[in-house]
Design a protein around this motif. Structure first.
Motif, PDB file in Angstrom:
ATOM      1  N   ARG A  58      32.416  45.053  39.653  1.00 53.18           N
ATOM      2  CA  ARG A  58      32.446  44.010  38.623  1.00 53.18           C
ATOM      3  C   ARG A  58      32.241  42.622  39.224  1.00 53.18           C
ATOM      4  N   ALA A  59      32.673  42.423  40.461  1.00 57.17           N
ATOM      5  CA  ALA A  59      32.534  41.106  41.088  1.00 57.17           C
ATOM      6  C   ALA A  59      31.076  40.695  41.282  1.00 57.17           C
ATOM      7  N   ALA A  60      30.166  41.666  41.225  1.00 57.03           N
ATOM      8  CA  ALA A  60      28.751  41.334  41.342  1.00 57.03           C
ATOM      9  C   ALA A  60      28.298  40.412  40.220  1.00 57.03           C
ATOM     10  N   THR A  61      28.935  40.522  39.055  1.00 58.12           N
ATOM     11  CA  THR A  61      28.601  39.640  37.930  1.00 58.12           C
ATOM     12  C   THR A  61      29.797  38.788  37.493  1.00 58.12           C
ATOM     13  N   ASP A  62      30.910  38.907  38.199  1.00 53.56           N
ATOM     14  CA  ASP A  62      32.120  38.149  37.872  1.00 53.56           C
ATOM     15  C   ASP A  62      32.656  37.542  39.168  1.00 53.56           C
ATOM     16  N   PRO A  63      32.143  36.363  39.550  1.00 53.81           N
ATOM     17  CA  PRO A  63      32.526  35.790  40.844  1.00 53.81           C
ATOM     18  C   PRO A  63      33.978  35.348  40.937  1.00 53.81           C
ATOM     19  N   HIS A  64      34.685  35.309  39.811  1.00 49.88           N
ATOM     20  CA  HIS A  64      36.087  34.886  39.823  1.00 49.88           C
ATOM     21  C   HIS A  64      37.056  36.068  39.828  1.00 49.88           C
ATOM     22  N   LEU A  65      36.521  37.285  39.977  1.00 49.82           N
ATOM     23  CA  LEU A  65      37.347  38.484  40.056  1.00 49.82           C
ATOM     24  C   LEU A  65      37.555  38.846  41.521  1.00 49.82           C
ATOM     25  N   HIS A  66      38.812  39.139  41.868  1.00 47.13           N
ATOM     26  CA  HIS A  66      39.152  39.405  43.268  1.00 47.13           C
ATOM     27  C   HIS A  66      40.053  40.631  43.364  1.00 47.13           C
ATOM     28  N   HIS A  67      40.162  41.151  44.570  1.00 42.88           N
ATOM     29  CA  HIS A  67      40.972  42.341  44.832  1.00 42.88           C
ATOM     30  C   HIS A  67      41.889  42.077  46.021  1.00 42.88           C
ATOM     31  N   LEU A  68      43.115  42.582  45.933  1.00 40.92           N
ATOM     32  CA  LEU A  68      44.058  42.497  47.045  1.00 40.92           C
ATOM     33  C   LEU A  68      44.671  43.879  47.248  1.00 40.92           C
ATOM     34  N   ASP A  69      44.507  44.429  48.424  1.00 39.11           N
ATOM     35  CA  ASP A  69      45.097  45.721  48.756  1.00 39.11           C
ATOM     36  C   ASP A  69      46.606  45.554  48.869  1.00 39.11           C
ATOM     37  N   GLY A  70      47.342  46.321  48.066  1.00 39.98           N
ATOM     38  CA  GLY A  70      48.791  46.209  48.084  1.00 39.98           C
ATOM     39  C   GLY A  70      49.420  46.528  49.425  1.00 39.98           C
ATOM     40  N   LEU A  71      48.728  47.285  50.278  1.00 35.60           N
ATOM     41  CA  LEU A  71      49.263  47.599  51.593  1.00 35.60           C
ATOM     42  C   LEU A  71      49.350  46.357  52.482  1.00 35.60           C
TER      43      LEU A  71
ATOM     44  N   ASP B  37      36.480  32.670  32.991  1.00 35.66           N
ATOM     45  CA  ASP B  37      36.249  32.090  34.319  1.00 35.66           C
ATOM     46  C   ASP B  37      37.522  31.880  35.128  1.00 35.66           C
ATOM     47  N   THR B  38      38.656  32.326  34.615  1.00 34.91           N
ATOM     48  CA  THR B  38      39.924  32.145  35.312  1.00 34.91           C
ATOM     49  C   THR B  38      39.982  33.038  36.547  1.00 34.91           C
ATOM     50  N   PRO B  39      40.424  32.513  37.688  1.00 29.57           N
ATOM     51  CA  PRO B  39      40.613  33.401  38.842  1.00 29.57           C
ATOM     52  C   PRO B  39      41.517  34.575  38.475  1.00 29.57           C
ATOM     53  N   LEU B  40      41.013  35.781  38.676  1.00 26.14           N
ATOM     54  CA  LEU B  40      41.696  37.004  38.253  1.00 26.14           C
ATOM     55  C   LEU B  40      41.792  37.934  39.456  1.00 26.14           C
ATOM     56  N   LEU B  41      43.032  38.242  39.851  1.00 25.47           N
ATOM     57  CA  LEU B  41      43.273  39.024  41.051  1.00 25.47           C
ATOM     58  C   LEU B  41      43.860  40.387  40.678  1.00 25.47           C
TER      59      LEU B  41
END
Length: 356
Positions: A296-309, A234-238
């Motif tokens: 994956r975020a559909a079943t993992d609400p603590h998973l996030h994405h950041l565009d490196g640009l 459940d850890t915020p994972l970016l």
């Protein structure tokens, strides 16, 4: 005393050498490349509490390092001095003069980010005590040389530490120059470490070493995330995709070098036409990482994405010294932007930091 940011202390013939990976990982990677970068103590600090007015750190540095670096003195979290390592390496004693204090201060001696050192002795003119707990959240970051950063002015000027300072969190920097290849031993190390926040900067080494093609890259990302989630469900994972890097945006690796008047710059040796058969470019990797995290975020609400640009884009090319690695100004820009986007209002780490 306490070694912050180190996961293993190797006892050598002359002293202690800190590692940023457990010792067992070295046996699972071919060659010595992983061992060398794991021994580079980016973000490793010797922490203690003392009222000493004079500190001396005896150490042994490798000979003729291209980035010898320096030891930074922090007093109660504020920079208070710097002692450069000798360019020729070898044994040396570095002296610091913290000055008088009432009741003692929290002291950290920051080791260089790109030069392994063997610590021989710490001498002080007053008793040295264990440091007090910081009480801060622990942010674990994994990336490549861009996050380990020989080009930064010091270990405290590497972009993840700039972001950590602005956010008020403690950082464990598990960035491994040239060795961010979604290795299972790295995933297991992250899985087994305590962490309140985790970020994974994925992609540039995969391309510069041409270590994956599309068929193997996608399941490797899933497998890496699966392993991390075993220890941190459940850890915020970016997940952070690659920064702008002109040679590899639309051309696959591996990487080559071209000499320049002041050093060298990176170039891509692959064939752009090979992307149709699964060769990876930065544009492909960014798209795949966005798709993987979205699914994956559909079943993992603590998973996030950041565009490196968003951290360093095409318009920021002046922040790249060799077309791949950020220069000192680039590190400041990336760190400030990451702090705002990840830790700021609405960012994936904001809620956790706000409730700590």
């Amino acid at each position: 005393m306490e070694f912050r940011g180190a996961l293993h202390l190797e006892r050598t013939a002359v002293g202690l050498r800190p590692w940023r990976l457990p010792a067992w990982t070295a046996a699972q990677a071919p060659g010595d490349a992983l061992r060398r970068v794991a021994m580079m103590p980016s973000g490793v600090r010797l922490a203690f509490r003392t009222a000493a007015t004079v500190l001396e750190l005896a150490l042994h540095a490798p000979p003729e390092s291209p980035y010898p670096g320096a030891i930074e003195l922090m007093l109660d979290g504020v920079r208070a001095g710097r002692a450069p390592l000798p360019a020729a390496g070898g044994p040396t004693v570095l002296r610091f003069d913290p000055g008088a204090s009432d009741g003692g201060r929290e002291v950290e001696l920051w080791l260089p980010q790109w030069t392994s050192v063997e610590l021989v002795a710490l001498r002080a003119d007053a008793p040295v005590h264990p440091p007090r707990p910081t009480g801060r959240l622990r942010w674990l970051h994994h990336g490549s040389s861009i996050s380990q950063a020989p080009e930064a002015d010091s270990a405290a000027d590497v972009w993840p530490w700039i972001a950590a300072g602005r956010a008020g969190v403690d950082l464990l920097n598990l960035s491994l120059a040239g060795n961010a290849h979604l290795d299972p031993f790295t995933a297991r190390t992250i899985r087994d470490q305590p962490a309140d926040l985790i970020s994974l900067k994925i992609g540039i080494n995969v391309i510069t070493a041409a270590s994956f093609r599309l068929r193997t890259f996608v399941p490797a990302v899933h497998g890496f995330l699966d392993t991390v989630r075993e220890g941190h469900p459940d850890t915020p994972l970016l997940v952070v995709s690659p920064l702008f890097c002109p040679p590899f945006e639309r051309t696959p690796g591996p990487a080559g070098y071209e000499p320049t008047a002041d050093g060298r710059r990176f170039t891509a040796l692959g064939d752009p036409a090979d992307t149709a058969a699964g060769a990876l470019t930065l544009e492909v990797v960014r798209a795949e990482l966005a798709a993987i995290t979205a699914a994956r975020a559909a079943t993992d609400p603590h998973l996030h994405h950041l565009d490196g640009l968003a951290l360093l884009g095409r318009e920021d090319a002046d922040g790249l010294g060799d077309l791949l690695h950020p220069n000192p100004a680039g590190h400041r820009r990336i760190g400030e932007r990451f702090a705002a986007l990840a830790f700021g209002p609405g960012g994936p780490f904001a809620a956790t930091v706000a409730t700590s």
